[in-house]
Design a protein around this motif. Structure first.
Motif, PDB file in Angstrom:
ATOM      1  N   VAL A 142       0.840  -1.201   0.000  1.00  0.00           N
ATOM      2  CA  VAL A 142       0.000   0.000   0.000  1.00  0.00           C
ATOM      3  C   VAL A 142       0.872   1.247   0.000  1.00  0.00           C
ATOM      4  CG1 VAL A 142      -1.660   1.335   1.379  1.00  0.00           C
ATOM      5  CG2 VAL A 142      -1.990  -1.108   1.045  1.00  0.00           C
ATOM      6  N   ALA A 143       1.953   1.243   0.764  1.00  0.00           N
ATOM      7  CA  ALA A 143       2.851   2.396   0.809  1.00  0.00           C
ATOM      8  C   ALA A 143       3.492   2.649  -0.552  1.00  0.00           C
ATOM      9  CB  ALA A 143       3.927   2.181   1.877  1.00  0.00           C
ATOM     10  N   VAL A 144       3.884   1.597  -1.243  1.00  0.00           N
ATOM     11  CA  VAL A 144       4.499   1.753  -2.562  1.00  0.00           C
ATOM     12  C   VAL A 144       3.495   2.312  -3.555  1.00  0.00           C
ATOM     13  CG1 VAL A 144       5.475   0.477  -4.527  1.00  0.00           C
ATOM     14  CG2 VAL A 144       6.279   0.011  -2.208  1.00  0.00           C
ATOM     15  N   VAL A 145       2.257   1.797  -3.516  1.00  0.00           N
ATOM     16  CA  VAL A 145       1.221   2.300  -4.418  1.00  0.00           C
ATOM     17  C   VAL A 145       0.933   3.769  -4.126  1.00  0.00           C
ATOM     18  CG1 VAL A 145      -1.231   2.102  -5.020  1.00  0.00           C
ATOM     19  CG2 VAL A 145       0.191   0.052  -4.859  1.00  0.00           C
ATOM     20  N   LEU A 146       0.784   4.125  -2.862  1.00  0.00           N
ATOM     21  CA  LEU A 146       0.544   5.532  -2.504  1.00  0.00           C
ATOM     22  C   LEU A 146       1.693   6.429  -2.949  1.00  0.00           C
ATOM     23  CD1 LEU A 146      -1.083   5.315   1.029  1.00  0.00           C
ATOM     24  CD2 LEU A 146      -2.138   6.123  -1.082  1.00  0.00           C
ATOM     25  N   PHE A 147       2.921   5.976  -2.759  1.00  0.00           N
ATOM     26  CA  PHE A 147       4.077   6.751  -3.178  1.00  0.00           C
ATOM     27  C   PHE A 147       4.044   6.987  -4.686  1.00  0.00           C
ATOM     28  CE2 PHE A 147       8.426   6.859  -4.863  1.00  0.00           C
ATOM     29  CZ  PHE A 147       8.901   7.990  -4.214  1.00  0.00           C
ATOM     30  N   PHE A 148       3.724   5.930  -5.451  1.00  0.00           N
ATOM     31  CA  PHE A 148       3.663   6.039  -6.907  1.00  0.00           C
ATOM     32  C   PHE A 148       2.562   7.002  -7.333  1.00  0.00           C
ATOM     33  CE2 PHE A 148       2.448   4.070 -11.119  1.00  0.00           C
ATOM     34  CZ  PHE A 148       3.542   4.568 -11.802  1.00  0.00           C
ATOM     35  N   VAL A 149       1.397   6.910  -6.690  1.00  0.00           N
ATOM     36  CA  VAL A 149       0.280   7.787  -7.042  1.00  0.00           C
ATOM     37  C   VAL A 149       0.602   9.241  -6.695  1.00  0.00           C
ATOM     38  CG1 VAL A 149      -2.124   8.359  -6.464  1.00  0.00           C
ATOM     39  CG2 VAL A 149      -1.483   5.995  -6.905  1.00  0.00           C
ATOM     40  N   ILE A 150       1.234   9.467  -5.561  1.00  0.00           N
ATOM     41  CA  ILE A 150       1.537  10.836  -5.131  1.00  0.00           C
ATOM     42  C   ILE A 150       2.643  11.457  -5.979  1.00  0.00           C
ATOM     43  CG2 ILE A 150       2.505  12.192  -3.223  1.00  0.00           C
ATOM     44  CD1 ILE A 150       0.958  10.276  -1.336  1.00  0.00           C
TER      45      ILE A 150
END
Length: 54
Positions: free
Chosen positions: A14-22
């Motif tokens: 989830v952290a990796v996905v959020l980082f990519f989206v942000i």
């Protein structure tokens, strides 16, 4: 796999996905659109297969 490890890996994912989206929202949107297009094409092919059976 222990439940603690599964939870940790889930949080990391989830952290990796959020980082990519942000950091790259346009790129993230392109990836999602590509995934949805692939799923749509697969479902269309399956529907065509079943239609051709009857």
């Amino acid at each position: 796999m222990s439940s603690g490890l599964k939870r940790f890996l889930g949080i990391v994912a989830v952290a990796v996905v959020l980082f990519f989206v942000i950091t790259n929202p346009t790129g993230a949107a392109d990836v999602v659109q590509s995934i949805l297009a692939i799923i749509g094409n697969a479902l269309s092919s399956i529907a065509t297969f079943f239609r051709s059976l009857f």
